[in-house]
Design a protein around this motif. Structure first.
Motif, mmCIF file in Angstrom:
data_model
loop_
_atom_site.group_PDB
_atom_site.id
_atom_site.type_symbol
_atom_site.label_atom_id
_atom_site.label_comp_id
_atom_site.label_asym_id
_atom_site.label_seq_id
_atom_site.Cartn_x
_atom_site.Cartn_y
_atom_site.Cartn_z
ATOM 1 N N PRO A 51 0.223 -1.892 -0.501
ATOM 2 C CA PRO A 51 -0.118 0.078 0.509
ATOM 3 C C PRO A 51 0.877 1.074 0.029
ATOM 4 O O PRO A 51 0.340 2.664 -0.015
ATOM 5 C CB PRO A 51 -1.090 0.155 1.155
ATOM 6 C CG PRO A 51 0.316 -1.496 1.896
ATOM 7 C CD PRO A 51 0.526 -1.889 1.369
ATOM 8 N N LEU A 84 -5.482 -4.804 -3.065
ATOM 9 C CA LEU A 84 -5.513 -4.539 -1.877
ATOM 10 C C LEU A 84 -6.278 -3.604 -1.244
ATOM 11 O O LEU A 84 -6.507 -3.450 -0.082
ATOM 12 C CB LEU A 84 -4.328 -2.574 -2.570
ATOM 13 C CG LEU A 84 -2.799 -3.091 -2.760
ATOM 14 C CD1 LEU A 84 -1.770 -1.882 -3.025
ATOM 15 C CD2 LEU A 84 -2.183 -3.561 -1.100
ATOM 16 N N LYS A 97 -5.403 -4.964 2.651
ATOM 17 C CA LYS A 97 -5.311 -3.626 3.146
ATOM 18 C C LYS A 97 -4.180 -3.275 3.221
ATOM 19 O O LYS A 97 -2.764 -2.261 3.245
ATOM 20 C CB LYS A 97 -6.036 -3.190 4.461
ATOM 21 C CG LYS A 97 -7.797 -2.744 3.824
ATOM 22 C CD LYS A 97 -7.843 -1.710 3.073
ATOM 23 C CE LYS A 97 -9.678 -1.300 3.014
ATOM 24 N NZ LYS A 97 -9.785 -1.185 1.897
#
Length: 176
Positions: A56, A112, A116
């Motif tokens: 991320p 994603l 997360k």
């Protein structure tokens, strides 16, 4: 052994009678490889090229591998045709590919959203003839995720195999 040790062994061998049973000899049969090769194009699977990890925060991931683990970390390379920015981490015998979304249509953005914190996205294995591999795998009912090979991050042709046909793993094949 002492007499006491021998009695102890006899006592335990009575508890485990299979230990006294002779093991049968395993026989092997030599077979001709040529009679078992699949018909069709000839191609060979090579070494693991890289493991790709979706991240991320690309800068944070680069800093971790470089500053915390001491790895050689490459520069960020945008690949708009694949919808990703990539960074390769050299691990000596293979590489890690850090993937980050590039643009709104990025497949990594969807990954994603479901993951997360990021995570393993795919593995890449080298092949010596990607076109022969594609033809052979299609004959074997393995789904290919694109109509034809695209140029990947190393400037070489790549294709992806459907994870449902590969034990739940997204597999990239790269021609060497």
């Amino acid at each position: 052994f002492s007499e006491e040790g021998s009695q102890c062994l006899l006592h335990f061998s009575g508890l485990f009678p299979r230990l006294q049973t002779p093991v049968p000899t395993v026989r092997t049969f030599a077979m001709s490889l040529s009679s078992h090769q699949a018909a069709g194009p000839v191609w060979n699977l090579g070494r693991l090229n890289h493991v790709a990890v979706a991240v991320p925060d690309l800068e944070k991931a680069k800093a971790f591998y470089k500053n915390v683990l001491g790895a050689q970390v490459g520069e960020t390379v945008p690949l708009p045709e694949h919808g990703v920015s990539v960074v390769f981490v050299n691990l000596g015998n293979t590489k890690m590919e850090l993937l980050h979304p590039l643009g709104n249509d990025s497949p990594i953005a969807g990954f994603l959203q479901k993951n997360k914190a990021g995570g393993m996205h795919h593995i890449c294995i080298e092949v010596d003839n990607i076109n022969a591999a594609v033809m052979d795998l299609k004959d074997k009912k393995i789904r290919i995720l694109s109509e034809e090979a695209k140029i990947g991050a190393h400037g070489k042709p790549v294709i992806f195999l459907h994870p449902k046909d590969c034990g739940g793993v997204l597999v990239e094949l790269e021609q060497v």
